[in-house]
Design a protein around this motif. Structure first.
Motif, mmCIF file in Angstrom:
data_model
loop_
_atom_site.group_PDB
_atom_site.id
_atom_site.type_symbol
_atom_site.label_atom_id
_atom_site.label_comp_id
_atom_site.label_asym_id
_atom_site.label_seq_id
_atom_site.Cartn_x
_atom_site.Cartn_y
_atom_site.Cartn_z
ATOM 1 N N PRO A 197 0.804 -1.231 0.000
ATOM 2 C CA PRO A 197 0.000 0.000 0.000
ATOM 3 C C PRO A 197 0.836 1.279 0.000
ATOM 4 N N GLN A 198 1.982 1.254 0.673
ATOM 5 C CA GLN A 198 2.791 2.463 0.800
ATOM 6 C C GLN A 198 3.263 3.019 -0.538
ATOM 7 N N PHE A 199 3.331 2.181 -1.555
ATOM 8 C CA PHE A 199 3.830 2.638 -2.855
ATOM 9 C C PHE A 199 2.826 3.544 -3.563
ATOM 10 N N PHE A 200 1.530 3.313 -3.331
ATOM 11 C CA PHE A 200 0.503 3.943 -4.156
ATOM 12 C C PHE A 200 0.020 5.261 -3.566
ATOM 13 N N ALA A 273 12.234 3.969 -8.992
ATOM 14 C CA ALA A 273 12.940 2.884 -8.315
ATOM 15 C C ALA A 273 13.159 3.206 -6.843
ATOM 16 N N GLN A 274 13.529 4.446 -6.555
ATOM 17 C CA GLN A 274 13.749 4.829 -5.161
ATOM 18 C C GLN A 274 12.436 4.842 -4.386
ATOM 19 N N HIS A 275 11.361 5.269 -5.040
ATOM 20 C CA HIS A 275 10.062 5.254 -4.370
ATOM 21 C C HIS A 275 9.634 3.825 -4.059
ATOM 22 N N TRP A 276 9.926 2.896 -4.968
ATOM 23 C CA TRP A 276 9.623 1.476 -4.741
ATOM 24 C C TRP A 276 10.393 0.957 -3.522
ATOM 25 N N ARG A 277 11.703 1.277 -3.449
ATOM 26 C CA ARG A 277 12.517 0.840 -2.313
ATOM 27 C C ARG A 277 12.013 1.455 -1.009
ATOM 28 N N ALA A 282 9.220 1.176 4.184
ATOM 29 C CA ALA A 282 8.168 1.716 5.039
ATOM 30 C C ALA A 282 7.195 0.623 5.456
ATOM 31 N N PHE A 283 6.875 -0.279 4.538
ATOM 32 C CA PHE A 283 5.993 -1.391 4.871
ATOM 33 C C PHE A 283 6.608 -2.251 5.968
#
Length: 322
Positions: A197-200, A273-277, A282-283
């Protein structure tokens, strides 16, 4: 901007679009969007397990659970649609492998026999709606509906507790909704470079929609095929669906190992890519019993790039359950 910079920018955008499509749209028909391959060609589905399966009799949502299901393919009905589940017999805990977007159960064909030998556990794979031998469902992608299909299938197979769920990519959304609805069923989860969820965030959703929109409009003008319909269904209502998903939390009672790819789905797009990491980190930090490891050198397709790592982490979780 000179020609070389212009070319580099075009190539970067192309890589980003392909990465986004691989993440949020079915990867099995990515060739149709990229202008290569035959999206209308049927996929060949092969059941995993030690022997070629004979389809079992269909069950219904209200039907009795089978306490001792046989090996091979089982057709399960939920909300009027049939879904194919594949079983390799073994003991508890049951290990359920859920494929990434556009992939049917054959994504795990090399891992299933390894897991069965290493753990002796019952192994279950399945085809989500519109994939493999499962019926097509003519509605937008909905992780909650997919979780309901999984829940019904496991119940019909008599698998109602002590489950380790393993989820790749888009299946992370199914896992989150399943865990929320069935925390007592799961003893552990292995998320394999999975959507969390944190990615979206609103910003990221807008970015994904903008990148994929031209491709979806092109698909809508092409002849209707099952593959194209699935792509379009995945894009429909994408914003509201993932804004809702962004607000869903993982239950603290279910331990998680998150296996992150080194390259991420967005190799070639540093911002994404950094947002994905960051989202994966964070999850993991958002609750107890969560572990983050990196599949060094791997692309987003960790089950194919690093199958032994996936097997090892599942084995560790089985061992931790005693």
């Amino acid at each position: 901007m000179n020609l070389q910079n212009d070319l580099s920018t075009t190539q970067a955008v192309s890589r980003l679009r392909r990465a986004v499509l691989a993440l949020v749209l079915p990867v099995a028909v990515l060739g149709a969007v990229s202008g290569c391959g035959d999206s209308s060609a049927p996929r060949t589905s092969h059941a995993t397990g030690p022997a070629a399966p004979a389809p079992a009799a269909s069950t219904t949502e209200a039907g009795p659970a089978n306490p001792a299901p046989t090996a091979g393919q089982h057709m399960i009905t939920n909300n009027g649609h049939r879904f194919a589940f594949y079983l390799t017999p073994g003991h508890s805990p049951a290990i359920v492998l859920d494929s990434g977007g556009g992939e049917d159960h054959t994504q795990w064909k090399d891992i299933v026999p390894q897991l069965s030998k290493a753990t002796g556990s019952q192994i279950i794979t399945y085809d989500r709606a519109g994939l493999g031998n499962s019926d097509e469902v003519k509605s937008p992608w909905d992780g909650r509906a997919a979780a309901s299909d999984l829940q019904t299938g496991l119940r019909e197979l008599g698998v109602t507790h002590n489950v380790i769920l393993v989820s790749h990519s888009q299946a992370g959304e199914v896992a989150t909704y399943f865990a929320r609805a069935n925390p007592g069923v799961l003893s552990g989860e292995v998320l394999v470079d999975a959507n969390v969820p944190q990615f979206f965030t609103d910003t990221e959703i807008q970015r994904l929609v903008a990148v994929t929109a031209p491709h979806i409009e092109t698909l809508k003008k092409q002849p209707s095929t099952q593959a194209n319909r699935q792509l379009i269904a995945t894009s429909e209502n994408f914003g509201p669906t993932h804004q809702a998903y962004h607000k869903v939390s993982w239950p603290d009672s279910v331990p998680v190992t998150y296996i992150a790819s080194e390259k991420t789905p967005f190799d070639g797009s540093p911002q994404d890519a950094q947002h994905w990491r960051d989202a994966a980190a964070a999850f993991v930090s958002a609750g107890p019993g969560r572990t983050l490891i990196t599949a060094t050198g791997s692309s987003h397709e960790i089950p194919q790039d690093k199958p032994q790592l996936v097997v090892d982490e599942i084995e560790k979780m089985v061992a931790a359950l005693g």
